[in-house]
Design a protein around this motif. Structure first.
Motif, PDB file in Angstrom:
ATOM      1  N   VAL A 176      36.284  40.424  31.220  1.00 29.80           N
ATOM      2  CA  VAL A 176      35.221  41.349  30.847  1.00 29.80           C
ATOM      3  C   VAL A 176      35.665  42.778  31.122  1.00 29.80           C
ATOM      4  O   VAL A 176      36.193  43.075  32.203  1.00 29.80           O
ATOM      5  N   LYS A 177      35.465  43.647  30.164  1.00 34.08           N
ATOM      6  CA  LYS A 177      35.668  45.082  30.346  1.00 34.08           C
ATOM      7  C   LYS A 177      34.284  45.724  30.210  1.00 34.08           C
ATOM      8  O   LYS A 177      33.779  45.919  29.095  1.00 34.08           O
ATOM      9  N   PRO A 178      33.638  46.062  31.312  1.00 37.65           N
ATOM     10  CA  PRO A 178      32.284  46.615  31.207  1.00 37.65           C
ATOM     11  C   PRO A 178      32.230  47.883  30.366  1.00 37.65           C
ATOM     12  O   PRO A 178      31.410  47.994  29.460  1.00 37.65           O
TER      13      PRO A 178
ATOM     14  N   PRO B  19      32.997  56.804  32.697  1.00 38.77           N
ATOM     15  CA  PRO B  19      32.044  56.193  31.771  1.00 38.77           C
ATOM     16  C   PRO B  19      30.710  56.918  31.653  1.00 38.77           C
ATOM     17  O   PRO B  19      30.160  57.020  30.553  1.00 38.77           O
ATOM     18  N   ASP B  20      30.154  57.415  32.771  1.00 44.08           N
ATOM     19  CA  ASP B  20      28.861  58.099  32.654  1.00 44.08           C
ATOM     20  C   ASP B  20      28.984  59.385  31.848  1.00 44.08           C
ATOM     21  O   ASP B  20      28.152  59.686  30.988  1.00 44.08           O
ATOM     22  N   THR B  21      30.052  60.140  32.090  1.00 42.21           N
ATOM     23  CA  THR B  21      30.272  61.378  31.340  1.00 42.21           C
ATOM     24  C   THR B  21      30.558  61.079  29.881  1.00 42.21           C
ATOM     25  O   THR B  21      30.034  61.746  28.975  1.00 42.21           O
ATOM     26  N   ALA B  22      31.374  60.067  29.635  1.00 40.00           N
ATOM     27  CA  ALA B  22      31.709  59.694  28.258  1.00 40.00           C
ATOM     28  C   ALA B  22      30.470  59.227  27.501  1.00 40.00           C
ATOM     29  O   ALA B  22      30.294  59.548  26.316  1.00 40.00           O
TER      30      ALA B  22
ATOM     31  N   LEU C 251      25.614  51.995  30.616  1.00 41.58           N
ATOM     32  CA  LEU C 251      25.789  50.581  30.954  1.00 41.58           C
ATOM     33  C   LEU C 251      25.183  50.329  32.331  1.00 41.58           C
ATOM     34  O   LEU C 251      25.579  50.949  33.316  1.00 41.58           O
ATOM     35  N   SER C 252      24.227  49.420  32.410  1.00 42.38           N
ATOM     36  CA  SER C 252      23.538  49.170  33.673  1.00 42.38           C
ATOM     37  C   SER C 252      24.160  48.004  34.428  1.00 42.38           C
ATOM     38  O   SER C 252      24.718  47.080  33.812  1.00 42.38           O
TER      39      SER C 252
END
Length: 237
Positions: free
Chosen positions: A34-36, A74-77, A86-87
């Motif tokens: 898995v890649k979140p 990820p959050d910035t992207a 993504l939670s």
């Protein structure tokens, strides 16, 4: 190995994907990876899961939960792209579902352990905690570097895991140099000490250049028995 093994690193470009591929390549039974959150890859470009498939040359279940085009946290992207965050709950649900019918589920994070995935500051550690809350056994594999400077980042990551009651199965050096210096040699014994976890392997530099059966053979020789291989520290000569 735990049913679910989260793979994190002491930072970016430390060899997480190659190590994830090595573990997946030699693991028995049904394997899922898995890649979140995949960042820095356009919708039609191959990401880390494609690289793992190239390296291992074996069948496994692949699941990417979010993709953002810019090479950022990820959050910035997600914020910059306007795409959904993504939670931890979404990741935990997907991982638990895979764990129900796979022998091993590998979850490869982005960057280091505390990289943020959403506007609330949730991290890979929170995803693992949410998965464990569903009754799924989880553990971490920490990918680190060999040379000078690795001890502090390794110790900090191990301490962060311990503070969250997340088990650390062990460490793997993501790229062992062909000509290791004194610091690298000393770190073979110092890394397990600062992390309070065993060293479970060292992938040689350039391992990604040998896909398929050669890579799987190399993986088996580069990972310790706890990860399905035959490696011992003496293997490094």
């Amino acid at each position: 190995m735990s049913t679910v093994l989260f793979v994190t690193g002491t930072g970016t470009e430390v060899g997480k994907t190659v190590v994830t591929a090595a573990v997946a390549g030699i693991a028995p039974g049904r394997v899922a990876v898995v890649k979140p959150g995949q960042t820095g890859v356009a919708p039609d470009e191959p990401g880390d899961l494609a690289e793992i498939a190239r390296l291992t040359g074996r069948q496994f279940t692949a699941l990417e939960l979010a993709r953002y085009p810019e090479p950022l946290a990820p959050d910035t992207a997600a914020r910059r792209s306007g795409l959904p965050y993504l939670s931890p709950a979404a990741v935990a649900s997907a991982v638990a579902s895979l764990a129900a019918d796979h022998d091993l589920v590998l979850v490869e994070g982005a960057g280091g352990l505390l990289v943020r995935y959403d506007e609330h500051g949730h991290t890979l550690a929170d995803m693992a905690t949410a998965t464990a809350a569903l009754g799924v056994p989880v553990a971490f594999l920490l990918v680190t570097t060999a040379g000078l400077g690795t001890l502090n980042s390794t110790a900090l990551t191990a301490e962060a895991l311990a503070a969250r009651n997340l088990p650390l199965t062990g460490l793997v050096i993501g790229s062992w140099p062909a000509a290791p210096d004194l610091a690298s040699r000393c770190n073979l014994s110092d890394l397990p000490t600062v992390a309070d976890a065993p060293l479970l392997g060292a992938l040689p530099a350039g391992a990604a250049g040998k896909p398929g059966e050669p890579f799987r053979t190399l993986a088996a020789a580069s990972l310790a028995p706890a990860l399905g291989g035959t490696w011992t520290e003496a293997s490094l000569g």
